[in-house]
Design an enzyme around this catalytic site. Structure first.
Site, PDB file in Angstrom:
ATOM      1  N   HIS A 170       0.853  -1.182   0.000  1.00  0.00           N
ATOM      2  CA  HIS A 170       0.000   0.000   0.000  1.00  0.00           C
ATOM      3  C   HIS A 170       0.896   1.242   0.000  1.00  0.00           C
ATOM      4  O   HIS A 170       1.403   1.656   1.043  1.00  0.00           O
ATOM      5  CB  HIS A 170      -0.908   0.019   1.232  1.00  0.00           C
ATOM      6  CG  HIS A 170      -1.908  -1.081   1.275  1.00  0.00           C
ATOM      7  ND1 HIS A 170      -2.989  -1.132   0.418  1.00  0.00           N
ATOM      8  CD2 HIS A 170      -2.007  -2.184   2.072  1.00  0.00           C
ATOM      9  CE1 HIS A 170      -3.709  -2.215   0.687  1.00  0.00           C
ATOM     10  NE2 HIS A 170      -3.135  -2.871   1.677  1.00  0.00           N
ATOM     11  N   HIS A 210       0.361  -5.733 -17.767  1.00  0.00           N
ATOM     12  CA  HIS A 210      -0.162  -6.907 -18.451  1.00  0.00           C
ATOM     13  C   HIS A 210       0.838  -7.492 -19.448  1.00  0.00           C
ATOM     14  O   HIS A 210       0.836  -8.718 -19.668  1.00  0.00           O
ATOM     15  CB  HIS A 210      -1.490  -6.576 -19.121  1.00  0.00           C
ATOM     16  CG  HIS A 210      -2.643  -6.634 -18.170  1.00  0.00           C
ATOM     17  ND1 HIS A 210      -3.300  -7.803 -17.877  1.00  0.00           N
ATOM     18  CD2 HIS A 210      -3.223  -5.665 -17.405  1.00  0.00           C
ATOM     19  CE1 HIS A 210      -4.243  -7.571 -16.979  1.00  0.00           C
ATOM     20  NE2 HIS A 210      -4.224  -6.274 -16.676  1.00  0.00           N
ATOM     21  N   GLY A 255      -4.438 -20.203  11.447  1.00  0.00           N
ATOM     22  CA  GLY A 255      -3.230 -19.456  11.110  1.00  0.00           C
ATOM     23  C   GLY A 255      -3.041 -18.251  12.008  1.00  0.00           C
ATOM     24  O   GLY A 255      -3.904 -17.896  12.814  1.00  0.00           O
ATOM     25  N   ARG A 256      -1.905 -17.609  11.848  1.00  0.00           N
ATOM     26  CA  ARG A 256      -1.567 -16.456  12.684  1.00  0.00           C
ATOM     27  C   ARG A 256      -2.321 -15.225  12.182  1.00  0.00           C
ATOM     28  O   ARG A 256      -2.074 -14.740  11.071  1.00  0.00           O
ATOM     29  CB  ARG A 256      -0.060 -16.213  12.646  1.00  0.00           C
ATOM     30  CG  ARG A 256       0.409 -15.091  13.561  1.00  0.00           C
ATOM     31  CD  ARG A 256       1.934 -15.068  13.581  1.00  0.00           C
ATOM     32  NE  ARG A 256       2.432 -14.084  14.524  1.00  0.00           N
ATOM     33  CZ  ARG A 256       2.832 -12.855  14.165  1.00  0.00           C
ATOM     34  NH1 ARG A 256       2.757 -12.480  12.902  1.00  0.00           N
ATOM     35  NH2 ARG A 256       3.294 -12.020  15.070  1.00  0.00           N
ATOM     36  N   HIS A 315      -0.699  -6.645  -5.163  1.00  0.00           N
ATOM     37  CA  HIS A 315      -0.762  -7.901  -4.419  1.00  0.00           C
ATOM     38  C   HIS A 315      -0.142  -9.003  -5.264  1.00  0.00           C
ATOM     39  O   HIS A 315      -0.293  -9.031  -6.494  1.00  0.00           O
ATOM     40  CB  HIS A 315      -2.233  -8.260  -4.123  1.00  0.00           C
ATOM     41  CG  HIS A 315      -2.447  -9.702  -3.819  1.00  0.00           C
ATOM     42  ND1 HIS A 315      -2.905 -10.602  -4.768  1.00  0.00           N
ATOM     43  CD2 HIS A 315      -2.250 -10.425  -2.683  1.00  0.00           C
ATOM     44  CE1 HIS A 315      -3.006 -11.800  -4.222  1.00  0.00           C
ATOM     45  NE2 HIS A 315      -2.611 -11.732  -2.967  1.00  0.00           N
ATOM     46  N   ARG A 372       1.973 -20.134  -4.163  1.00  0.00           N
ATOM     47  CA  ARG A 372       1.777 -21.089  -3.078  1.00  0.00           C
ATOM     48  C   ARG A 372       1.726 -22.522  -3.616  1.00  0.00           C
ATOM     49  O   ARG A 372       1.487 -22.758  -4.814  1.00  0.00           O
ATOM     50  CB  ARG A 372       0.481 -20.775  -2.333  1.00  0.00           C
ATOM     51  CG  ARG A 372      -0.757 -20.823  -3.205  1.00  0.00           C
ATOM     52  CD  ARG A 372      -1.994 -20.315  -2.488  1.00  0.00           C
ATOM     53  NE  ARG A 372      -3.171 -20.372  -3.339  1.00  0.00           N
ATOM     54  CZ  ARG A 372      -3.548 -19.399  -4.158  1.00  0.00           C
ATOM     55  NH1 ARG A 372      -2.836 -18.291  -4.230  1.00  0.00           N
ATOM     56  NH2 ARG A 372      -4.638 -19.525  -4.895  1.00  0.00           N
TER      57      ARG A 372
END
Length: 302
Positions: free
Chosen positions: A98, A147, A261-262, A108, A112
C-alpha cells in the site's frame, strides 16, 4: 522430477521473499522491513516482514508461511471430499503493498503450493497464485506494462495460458456486492497441476520472478508525482474496496483463519488508513470518475 518435492518449493519461496524485501527497501531508501518469526501450534510457522509509515510505502507486508497438520477443516474439504482424512502441507509467499502516494497503485502477489497425503494413496497437490494491480488513478502505460509483463511470465508455457489466467483474475478479483472489479487484474491460477510437478514448479517460479519487473517500474514512475488532500481522500475511500474483498472473498484469508493461522500475518494485507462514505459517487468528468469509466472495466490491455 514429477514426484512433489516440498523442499524445492520452500527454498524458492524463501529466496523470493528475500529478493522482494531487498528490492522494496532499495526503492524506499529509508526504512527497513521488520521481521517477525512465528510458530503455529498445530504445526509449522513462518516469517512475516512488515514495513510501515515509510517515505514511499505506507504499509508493505511480505509473508512466508509453511504450515502443516493432520487434517483439514471441514470448510476446506467441502468442495474437495477426497482431501478428508489426509494430512496436509501448505506453503507460500503472499504480499500486499500500500503506497503512500495515491498515484502509485496498490499491488498484491501470491505464489503457493499445497499437498495432502494419506498412506497407501497418491498425494493430491497443486500450485496457485498470481499478481494483480489496484490503481487509484489510472495510467494507460502502467496498465499496458503490467499486463505485458504478466504475459511474459506465461509465454514459454503456451499462448493460451495468459488469456486464461487473465480472465480468471478478472473474475476472481470481483466484488459481487459492488458489481465492480477490485482493480485492473493480472494473473490468477489455482488447483494448477496439469503440467506435472517439475513444469508446474517452473511456472510458479516464473510468476513469482515477474512480479518485481511488473511493479517496480510503475512505482518509480509515479512515486514523486505531487498530490493533495483530494487525491488522498479518494485513495482512502478506494482502499475500502480492498478491505471488503479481502475479508469477504479472499480464499487465502479464509483458509488461513479457518486453519488456525496467525491472525496478525493473515491480516497484514489490510491498509493502515481507510474511509467509507455513504452512497458517494465521483464527479462526472473528474480524474476519479475516469478510474470507473476507463480502468475498472475488464479489457484487453495488450
Amino acid at each position: 522430477m514429477n514426484t512433489p518435492n516440498v523442499k524445492s518449493v520452500s527454498d524458492y519461496l524463501i529466496g523470493l521473499q528475500d529478493r522482494i524485501t531487498r528490492s522494496l527497501e532499495a526503492v524506499d531508501k529509508g526504512k527497513r522491513f521488520v521481521e517477525d518469526r512465528w510458530q503455529r501450534q498445530e504445526g509449522g510457522g513462518g516469517r512475516s516482514r512488515v514495513l510501515e509509515d515509510s517515505r514511499i510505502f505506507e504499509k508493505a507486508g511480505i509473508n512466508f508461511s509453511h504450515v502443516h497438520g493432520d487434517q483439514l477443516p471441514a470448510s476446506a474439504t467441502a468442495h474437495r471430499p477426497e482431501l478428508a482424512g489426509r494430512s496436509f502441507e501448505a506453503l507460500g509467499v503472499s504480499l500486499v503493498i500500500h503506497p503512500r502516494n495515491p498515484y502509485v497503485p496498490t499491488s498484491h502477489a501470491n505464489v503457493r503450493f499445497f499437498i495432502a497425503e494419506k498412506v497407501g494413496v497418491d498425494p493430491v497437490w497443486w500450485f496457485g497464485g498470481g499478481f494483480d494491480l489496484t490503481p487509484y488513478y489510472g495510467f494507460e502505460d502502467d496498465a499496458v506494462h503490467w499486463h505485458q509483463t504478466a504475459r511474459d511470465a506465461c509465454q514459454s508455457f503456451g499462448p493460451a495460458v495468459y488469456p486464461r489466467l487473465k480472465q480468471w483474475c478478472d473474475e476472481y478479483f470481483f466484488l459481487k456486492h459492488r458489481n465492480e472489479p477490485r482493480g485492473i487484474g493480472g494473473l490468477f491460477f489455482d488447483d494448477f497441476n496439469e503440467l506435472g510437478f517439475a513444469r508446474c514448479l517452473e511456472f510458479m517460479q516464473s510468476v513469482g520472478d515477474h512480479f518485481l519487473p511488473a511493479y517496480i517500474p510503475i512505482v518509480e514512475r509515479r512515486k514523486d508525482l505531487p498530490y493533495g488532500e483530494r487525491e488522498r481522500e479518494f485513495q482512502m475511500y478506494r482502499r475500502g474496496r480492498y478491505v471488503e474483498f479481502n475479508l469477504v472473498y479472499d480464499r487465502g484469508t479464509l483458509f488461513g483463519l479457518q486453519t488456525g493461522g496467525r491472525t496478525e500475518s493473515i491480516l497484514m494485507s489490510l491498509p493502515p488508513i481507510v474511509k467509507w462514505r455513504y452512497n458517494w459517487h465521483p464527479e462526472s468528468g473528474s480524474a476519479e470518475a475516469a478510474l470507473y469509466d476507463k480502468f475498472l472495466k475488464p479489457r484487453n490491455w495488450i
